[in-house]
Design a protein around this motif. Sequence first.
Motif, PDB file in Angstrom:
ATOM      1  N   HIS A  12       0.871  -1.167   0.000  1.00  0.00           N
ATOM      2  CA  HIS A  12       0.000   0.000   0.000  1.00  0.00           C
ATOM      3  C   HIS A  12       0.913   1.222   0.000  1.00  0.00           C
ATOM      4  N   VAL A  13       0.790   2.065  -1.018  1.00  0.00           N
ATOM      5  CA  VAL A  13       1.700   3.202  -1.187  1.00  0.00           C
ATOM      6  C   VAL A  13       0.946   4.508  -1.041  1.00  0.00           C
ATOM      7  N   ARG A  14       1.527   5.419  -0.300  1.00  0.00           N
ATOM      8  CA  ARG A  14       1.028   6.791  -0.215  1.00  0.00           C
ATOM      9  C   ARG A  14       2.028   7.642  -0.971  1.00  0.00           C
ATOM     10  N   TYR A  15       1.516   8.482  -1.844  1.00  0.00           N
ATOM     11  CA  TYR A  15       2.411   9.282  -2.662  1.00  0.00           C
ATOM     12  C   TYR A  15       2.072  10.760  -2.533  1.00  0.00           C
ATOM     13  N   GLY A  16       3.009  11.584  -2.913  1.00  0.00           N
ATOM     14  CA  GLY A  16       2.842  13.025  -2.882  1.00  0.00           C
ATOM     15  C   GLY A  16       3.558  13.632  -4.062  1.00  0.00           C
ATOM     16  N   ASP A  17       3.551  14.940  -4.141  1.00  0.00           N
ATOM     17  CA  ASP A  17       4.191  15.644  -5.244  1.00  0.00           C
ATOM     18  C   ASP A  17       5.649  15.934  -4.916  1.00  0.00           C
ATOM     19  N   GLU A  22       5.619  15.901  -9.997  1.00  0.00           N
ATOM     20  CA  GLU A  22       5.343  14.514 -10.328  1.00  0.00           C
ATOM     21  C   GLU A  22       5.021  13.734  -9.062  1.00  0.00           C
ATOM     22  N   GLU A  23       4.122  12.769  -9.188  1.00  0.00           N
ATOM     23  CA  GLU A  23       3.774  11.928  -8.057  1.00  0.00           C
ATOM     24  C   GLU A  23       4.907  10.958  -7.767  1.00  0.00           C
ATOM     25  N   THR A  24       5.312  10.900  -6.514  1.00  0.00           N
ATOM     26  CA  THR A  24       6.352   9.963  -6.095  1.00  0.00           C
ATOM     27  C   THR A  24       5.942   9.333  -4.761  1.00  0.00           C
ATOM     28  N   PRO A  25       6.345   8.098  -4.510  1.00  0.00           N
ATOM     29  CA  PRO A  25       6.026   7.456  -3.232  1.00  0.00           C
ATOM     30  C   PRO A  25       6.674   8.197  -2.064  1.00  0.00           C
ATOM     31  N   VAL A  26       5.918   8.374  -0.976  1.00  0.00           N
ATOM     32  CA  VAL A  26       6.475   8.985   0.235  1.00  0.00           C
ATOM     33  C   VAL A  26       6.433   8.022   1.421  1.00  0.00           C
ATOM     34  N   GLN A  27       5.524   7.039   1.376  1.00  0.00           N
ATOM     35  CA  GLN A  27       5.414   6.020   2.409  1.00  0.00           C
ATOM     36  C   GLN A  27       4.848   4.760   1.772  1.00  0.00           C
ATOM     37  N   ALA A 113      -1.085   2.865 -17.155  1.00  0.00           N
ATOM     38  CA  ALA A 113      -2.295   2.918 -17.967  1.00  0.00           C
ATOM     39  C   ALA A 113      -1.929   3.178 -19.424  1.00  0.00           C
ATOM     40  N   PRO A 114      -2.637   2.532 -20.356  1.00  0.00           N
ATOM     41  CA  PRO A 114      -2.336   2.739 -21.771  1.00  0.00           C
ATOM     42  C   PRO A 114      -2.458   4.213 -22.149  1.00  0.00           C
ATOM     43  N   GLY A 115      -1.537   4.667 -22.983  1.00  0.00           N
ATOM     44  CA  GLY A 115      -1.598   6.035 -23.488  1.00  0.00           C
ATOM     45  C   GLY A 115      -1.051   7.094 -22.564  1.00  0.00           C
ATOM     46  N   THR A 116      -0.433   6.710 -21.451  1.00  0.00           N
ATOM     47  CA  THR A 116       0.124   7.717 -20.557  1.00  0.00           C
ATOM     48  C   THR A 116       1.498   8.144 -21.049  1.00  0.00           C
ATOM     49  N   ALA A 117       1.917   9.306 -20.602  1.00  0.00           N
ATOM     50  CA  ALA A 117       3.206   9.864 -21.017  1.00  0.00           C
ATOM     51  C   ALA A 117       4.340   9.095 -20.370  1.00  0.00           C
ATOM     52  N   ALA A 118       5.542   9.347 -20.851  1.00  0.00           N
ATOM     53  CA  ALA A 118       6.725   8.741 -20.257  1.00  0.00           C
ATOM     54  C   ALA A 118       6.834   9.175 -18.807  1.00  0.00           C
ATOM     55  N   VAL A 119       7.573   8.420 -18.033  1.00  0.00           N
ATOM     56  CA  VAL A 119       7.659   8.679 -16.595  1.00  0.00           C
ATOM     57  C   VAL A 119       8.086  10.109 -16.310  1.00  0.00           C
ATOM     58  N   SER A 120       9.052  10.608 -17.048  1.00  0.00           N
ATOM     59  CA  SER A 120       9.548  11.952 -16.769  1.00  0.00           C
ATOM     60  C   SER A 120       8.539  13.026 -17.155  1.00  0.00           C
TER      61      SER A 120
END
Length: 141
Positions: A12-17, A22-27, A113-120
């Motif tokens: 279970h991941v909690r993420y923030g900006d 960009e969304e990144t895991p924080v916990q 998800a299909p059609g999403t942009a590259a990670v960066s």
Amino acid sequence: MTTVRRFSDAVHVRYGDADEGEETPVQFIWRGRLYVVREVLSRWRERSAWWEHAAVAAVHGDVTDSDATGPGGRPARRRVLEIGDLEREVFRVEASVGRAGGAGVYDLARAVAPGTAAVSEVAGTSSSEASGDWQLLRVSD
């Protein structure tokens, strides 16, 4: 010497900006313990082994009894292999149990998800909601 262990455990991941929006895991919670992410070391996308997917096994007739029947004994709907099943976004993070615990390196992954942009290029949101469908892939300690 560094030991790398492989897993396929749901987390279970909690993420923030992050600073770049960009969304990144924080916990994350793994095996009942809360891990605090100290730093995101890197992130990338990787392809999964499509030939190991349950939809491919069904085409070849390798279906277990639980796959063949749905609720109430009705025939189960066949699942279609989708592009999002083939690619995942991986975050390599340095994390520890609490603030004083020793840090380790963890690879956390989620389906793309299909059609999403590259990670960066993925735009983050201001949400810090917890998200599902994450897996812990590797641990280095």
